[in-house]
Design a protein around this motif. Structure first.
Motif, mmCIF file in Angstrom:
data_model
loop_
_atom_site.group_PDB
_atom_site.id
_atom_site.type_symbol
_atom_site.label_atom_id
_atom_site.label_comp_id
_atom_site.label_asym_id
_atom_site.label_seq_id
_atom_site.Cartn_x
_atom_site.Cartn_y
_atom_site.Cartn_z
ATOM 1 N N GLU A 19 0.872 -1.183 0.000
ATOM 2 C CA GLU A 19 0.000 0.000 0.000
ATOM 3 C C GLU A 19 0.905 1.229 0.000
ATOM 4 N N ARG A 71 0.530 -6.871 -4.360
ATOM 5 C CA ARG A 71 0.015 -7.891 -3.432
ATOM 6 C C ARG A 71 -0.018 -9.214 -4.166
ATOM 7 N N GLU A 122 -1.822 -11.655 -4.588
ATOM 8 C CA GLU A 122 -3.196 -12.118 -4.392
ATOM 9 C C GLU A 122 -3.321 -13.599 -4.752
ATOM 10 N N PHE A 179 -9.784 -5.818 -12.109
ATOM 11 C CA PHE A 179 -10.384 -5.569 -10.788
ATOM 12 C C PHE A 179 -9.400 -5.941 -9.679
ATOM 13 N N THR A 198 -5.586 -7.379 -9.268
ATOM 14 C CA THR A 198 -4.330 -7.765 -9.899
ATOM 15 C C THR A 198 -3.236 -7.771 -8.823
ATOM 16 N N GLN A 224 -2.585 2.791 -6.544
ATOM 17 C CA GLN A 224 -3.490 3.346 -5.538
ATOM 18 C C GLN A 224 -3.389 4.868 -5.506
ATOM 19 N N GLU A 246 -4.049 7.341 -2.395
ATOM 20 C CA GLU A 246 -4.429 7.284 -0.981
ATOM 21 C C GLU A 246 -4.235 8.644 -0.314
ATOM 22 N N GLU A 296 -15.924 -4.156 -3.853
ATOM 23 C CA GLU A 296 -15.306 -2.971 -3.244
ATOM 24 C C GLU A 296 -14.649 -2.094 -4.306
ATOM 25 N N LEU A 297 -14.982 -0.812 -4.235
ATOM 26 C CA LEU A 297 -14.308 0.163 -5.088
ATOM 27 C C LEU A 297 -13.217 0.866 -4.291
ATOM 28 N N MET A 298 -13.572 1.311 -3.092
ATOM 29 C CA MET A 298 -12.597 1.996 -2.230
ATOM 30 C C MET A 298 -13.030 1.869 -0.772
ATOM 31 N N GLU A 342 -8.577 7.838 6.522
ATOM 32 C CA GLU A 342 -7.875 7.416 5.303
ATOM 33 C C GLU A 342 -8.827 7.021 4.176
ATOM 34 N N GLY A 393 -8.273 2.580 -5.376
ATOM 35 C CA GLY A 393 -7.403 1.993 -6.392
ATOM 36 C C GLY A 393 -7.579 2.758 -7.701
HETATM 37 N N1 GAP Z 1 -4.107 1.740 2.926
HETATM 38 C C1 GAP Z 1 -5.319 1.022 3.005
HETATM 39 C C2 GAP Z 1 -5.489 0.070 1.925
HETATM 40 O O1 GAP Z 1 -4.577 -0.201 1.156
HETATM 41 P P1 GAP Z 1 -7.215 -1.590 0.890
HETATM 42 O O2 GAP Z 1 -8.718 -1.658 1.063
HETATM 43 O O3 GAP Z 1 -6.443 -2.822 1.101
HETATM 44 O O4 GAP Z 1 -6.751 -0.431 1.864
HETATM 45 C C3 GAP Z 1 -7.415 0.235 -0.957
HETATM 46 O O5 GAP Z 1 -6.900 -1.006 -0.551
HETATM 47 C C4 GAP Z 1 -7.948 0.156 -2.387
HETATM 48 O O6 GAP Z 1 -6.895 -0.290 -3.261
HETATM 49 C C5 GAP Z 1 -9.069 -0.855 -2.599
HETATM 50 O O7 GAP Z 1 -10.321 -0.343 -2.186
HETATM 51 C C6 GAP Z 1 -8.993 -1.069 -4.104
HETATM 52 O O8 GAP Z 1 -9.570 0.020 -4.789
HETATM 53 C C7 GAP Z 1 -7.483 -1.038 -4.329
HETATM 54 N N2 GAP Z 1 -6.920 -2.402 -4.352
HETATM 55 C C8 GAP Z 1 -6.570 -3.159 -3.290
HETATM 56 N N3 GAP Z 1 -6.099 -4.358 -3.687
HETATM 57 C C9 GAP Z 1 -6.148 -4.352 -5.039
HETATM 58 C C10 GAP Z 1 -5.788 -5.304 -6.055
HETATM 59 N N4 GAP Z 1 -5.248 -6.472 -5.749
HETATM 60 N N5 GAP Z 1 -5.991 -4.960 -7.354
HETATM 61 C C11 GAP Z 1 -6.514 -3.747 -7.684
HETATM 62 N N6 GAP Z 1 -6.854 -2.816 -6.775
HETATM 63 C C12 GAP Z 1 -6.684 -3.101 -5.470
#
Ligand code: GAP
Length: 453
Positions: free
Chosen positions: A167, A199, A201, A209, A211, A216, A218, A283-285, A323, A327
């Motif tokens: 992040e 990440r 994932e 959506f 990846t 980000q 933030e 989830e969008l944000m 916060e 993304g």
């Molecule tokens: N600092 C807090 C944080 O990182 P999070 O909910 O884990 O919070 C924030 O991530 C945003 O980042 C998510 O709501 C999403 O929009 C985006 N995001 C997180 N993981 C993602 C992924 N693997 N691929 C694309 N976007 C991602």
């Protein structure tokens, strides 16, 4: 996959928005490259975010911190011990899944706060089958840390191990003291940062959506503790307005407040903006009330004082943090999904159009000569407009075809230079959504576009 997602993916590839990553080598699963229009669109969304939340506000500033950070940062933040998903394997076909997600899909509700053993027991109780081979033959979940590890320098040992940041947020917390010492910030103030995050994932997918490499945008907004709730609500309203300005339909968005047992390790209150994707609500944000968790942790681990002294009262306090974390690549996806439309015209033809908000369209104005004879003055007009707008020139094919090409990439205005233009000094301007055409003086064109872009 739904039609809309397939249609958007196909358009993305065909019209230079997004390509599969490393394609000529057979690809690399779930990696994507942003093409000429896609990279411009992504940058425009980012610029709009930066302008809205950093540049135009007196209480905000920007930061661009390093992706590689001292590994102690991630110990302090809780990512080393907490940032993991329950990984399960099907013993029959080796399919790998996220236990919590499979359970959520089956129960059609969000589950949170369950231990690995509880997830396993529930999976067995409910006899949840493997999505691939349909057998119920699971391994017990193992906690899989999502951080990518790599090595800094030539020696690949644990002392040289670093993480790719998962992040952008922590870069802001570790610079809190620098920012206070080098600016004259007064509470409340916020710091915005954008950039790549990584990440590992377990189940990436649904196009861009989820990846493993993503971007980000933030914000960490530092406030007096007693004002956190007020600013939390304010940020929810600010982001509603932001999505509205991006032409995201209100009925495609909803707010979901997290249950107590669902909150991340750092948060005392979180709300997700969810979007109705073709595969369901997702989830969008998130907007999280992080309290003083991060500053406290970094004070503990670094030994540095990360506190704020009120210049009037001399009171020393550890600010609380709200916060909003969005993304960029996910915002890009909802902009495309919301903008996409296939219309059947009166003549039976199909028109594919992207209804982008004009300020983020990759091309803002296209210039056409009606026929090749007008190439020279039309090119001159294009060159003039290009100094002020993202402009494109096209002289190939019938005019209708050229409109269709621009509609497909979401260009809000097309300008045609025709037989009469030289004599009357006028051009025809055609607007994307209404398809209305109006004739206007060339010298009025810039003001007309400025007003609308
Ligand atoms: N600092 C807090 C944080 O990182 P999070 O909910 O884990 O919070 C924030 O991530 C945003 O980042 C998510 O709501 C999403 O929009 C985006 N995001 C997180 N993981 C993602 C992924 N693997 N691929 C694309 N976007 C991602």
């Amino acid at each position: 996959m739904s039609n809309l997602m397939e249609d958007v993916m196909s358009l993305c590839k065909r019209r230079a928005f997004v390509y599969p990553g490393s394609e000529i080598y057979g690809g690399l699963a779930n990696t994507w490259d942003y093409g000429p229009y896609g990279s411009q669109l992504k940058k425009n969304i980012l610029d709009f975010w930066w302008k809205t939340f950093v540049q135009d506000r007196d209480d905000m500033m920007g930061l661009d911190s390093a992706i590689l950070m001292n590994p102690r940062v991630w110990e302090a933040s809780g990512h080393v011990s907490n940032f993991s998903d329950p990984l399960m394997d099907c013993k029959s076909c080796q399919e790998r899944v996220r236990g919590d997600k499979i359970l959520e899909e089956h129960l059609k509700t969000t589950i949170a706060g369950l231990s690995n053993a509880e997830i396993y027991n529930k999976m067995m109780e409910e006899k949840i089958p493997c999505p691939k081979c349909k057998k119920v033959n699971w391994t017990e979940p193992r906690s899989f840390n999502l951080m990518f590890k790599t090595y800094q320098g030539v020696i690949e040992d644990t002392a040289a191990q670093v993480y790719l940041r998962p992040e952008t947020a922590q870069g802001i917390f570790v610079n809190f003291k620098n920012i206070l010492d080098s600016t004259r910030s007064r509470l409340p103030f916020g710091v915005g940062q954008y950039g790549k995050s990584f990440r590992n994932e377990i189940t990436p997918g649904n196009f861009i959506f989820r990846t493993r490499e993503f971007e980000q945008m933030e914000i960490e907004y530092f406030v007096r503790p007693e004002e956190a709730e007020k600013y939390f609500d304010q940020w929810v309203e600010d982001y509603k307005a932001f999505f509205k300005a991006l032409n995201i339909p209100e009925d495609k968005l909803r707010l979901r407040y997290h249950e107590r047992d669902e909150l991340s390790h750092y948060s005392s209150k979180t709300v997700d903006f969810e979007y109705e994707f073709p595969f369901g609500w997702g989830e969008l944000m998130g907007i999280a009330h992080r309290g003083s968790f991060d500053l406290d942790q970094h004070m503990k681990f670094s030994g540095e004082k990360l506190q704020y002294r009120d210049p009037q009262s001399n009171e020393v306090l550890t600010p609380h943090v709200v916060e909003p974390a969005l993304g960029l690549t996910r915002a890009f996806l909802i902009v495309l999904l919301s903008a996409y439309e296939e219309q059947t015209l009166e003549n039976g033809e199909t028109r594919t159009v992207l209804h982008f908000a004009p300020q983020i369209a990759p091309v803002q104005v296209a210039v056409f000569p009606l026929q090749k004879q007008q190439s020279e003055p039309a090119t001159q007009l294009y060159r003039d407009l290009k100094k002020h707008f993202r402009a494109e020139y096209d002289e190939s094919g019938a005019i209708g075809k050229r409109y269709r090409r621009q509609d497909e990439i979401g260009t809000p205005f097309c300008v045609t230079y025709d037989f009469d233009s030289e004599a009357d000094g006028c051009v025809t301007v055609r607007e994307r959504d209404s398809m209305k055409q109006e004739r206007m003086k060339i010298e009025e064109l810039r003001a007309y576009l400025n007003e609308r872009l």
